[in-house]
Write an enzyme that holds these catalytic residues in place. Structure first.
Site, mmCIF file in Angstrom:
data_model
loop_
_atom_site.group_PDB
_atom_site.id
_atom_site.type_symbol
_atom_site.label_atom_id
_atom_site.label_comp_id
_atom_site.label_asym_id
_atom_site.label_seq_id
_atom_site.Cartn_x
_atom_site.Cartn_y
_atom_site.Cartn_z
ATOM 1 N N SER A 126 23.331 56.535 49.755
ATOM 2 C CA SER A 126 21.927 57.146 50.176
ATOM 3 C C SER A 126 20.521 57.751 49.166
ATOM 4 C CB SER A 126 21.944 57.664 51.764
ATOM 5 O OG SER A 126 22.848 56.609 52.576
ATOM 6 N N HIS A 177 18.488 61.930 51.302
ATOM 7 C CA HIS A 177 17.868 61.062 51.718
ATOM 8 C C HIS A 177 16.291 61.430 50.978
ATOM 9 C CE1 HIS A 177 20.207 58.561 55.023
ATOM 10 N NE2 HIS A 177 20.973 59.215 53.947
#
Length: 199
Positions: A126, A177
């Protein structure tokens, strides 16, 4: 730009790096499912365990980028890679694409190491994928000639959803993230400087 109409053979030929990364995702996930102690011990040395990094196991800043535990985690990250990464591989060419993918993923993992507790452990692509979105975000605002209005709206919509989901999805590495996205945005001008996208 983000519509995939290629068959498997054409896709692998046009986007070899994306294909290779997706294959690595799947292979490692399959290995995670094999209940053989030796394999599980080996894989246990590859996750982003902060205490391990602190003790000098610096490969843990890289290897988590290619690992996923659950099927849904694997599915969403790999599908995101297949949908959104090919345009950047084509734009940047293989070498620069590999570098931006690795750099943003590693920087996201470094941020995780610095911010999260020592016993924190994580897996997933991610951070690197958000890094690619950071590159697109830079294009939307500062290199408008590289991305049209419709695709800019797609990127902004996906990013808004992705950031919201980051804060409301359990067991999400929020630090990875956010810092992946920031890293991609900040590194983008270095990688896009002399590249032109041919649609």
């Amino acid at each position: 730009m983000f519509t995939r109409s290629e068959n498997f053979q054409t896709f692998t030929s046009l986007y070899p790096v994306v294909t290779f990364i997706a294959a690595i995702h799947i292979i490692f996930w399959i290995l995670f499912q094999i209940p053989i102690p030796t394999i599980q011990i080996f894989l246990g040395q590859l996750d982003g365990y902060n205490a391990g990094i602190a003790s000098g196991e610096y490969w843990r800043l890289v290897t988590p980028i290619f690992l996923h535990m659950g099927l849904s985690h694997l599915f969403f990250n790999t599908v995101s890679l297949i949908l959104f990464a090919p345009a950047l591989e084509r734009m940047l060419r293989k070498g620069k694409f590999i570098l931006i993918y690795l750099f943003t993923g590693i920087l996201a993992n470094i941020a995780t190491f610095l911010i999260e507790p020592l016993q924190y452990s994580h897996l997933g692509a991610s951070g690197a994928i958000f890094g690619l979105f950071g590159v697109y975000l830079f294009m939307v605002y500062f290199r408008k000639e590289l991305i049209d209005k419709a695709n800019s709206q797609v990127i902004l919509s996906i990013l808004v959803i992705g950031v919201i989901m980051t804060f409301f999805t359990a067991n999400t590495n929020i630090t990875s993230h956010i810092f992946g996205l920031i890293s991609g945005f900040l590194l983008a001008p270095l990688f896009l400087q002399k590249n032109k996208y041919n649609s």
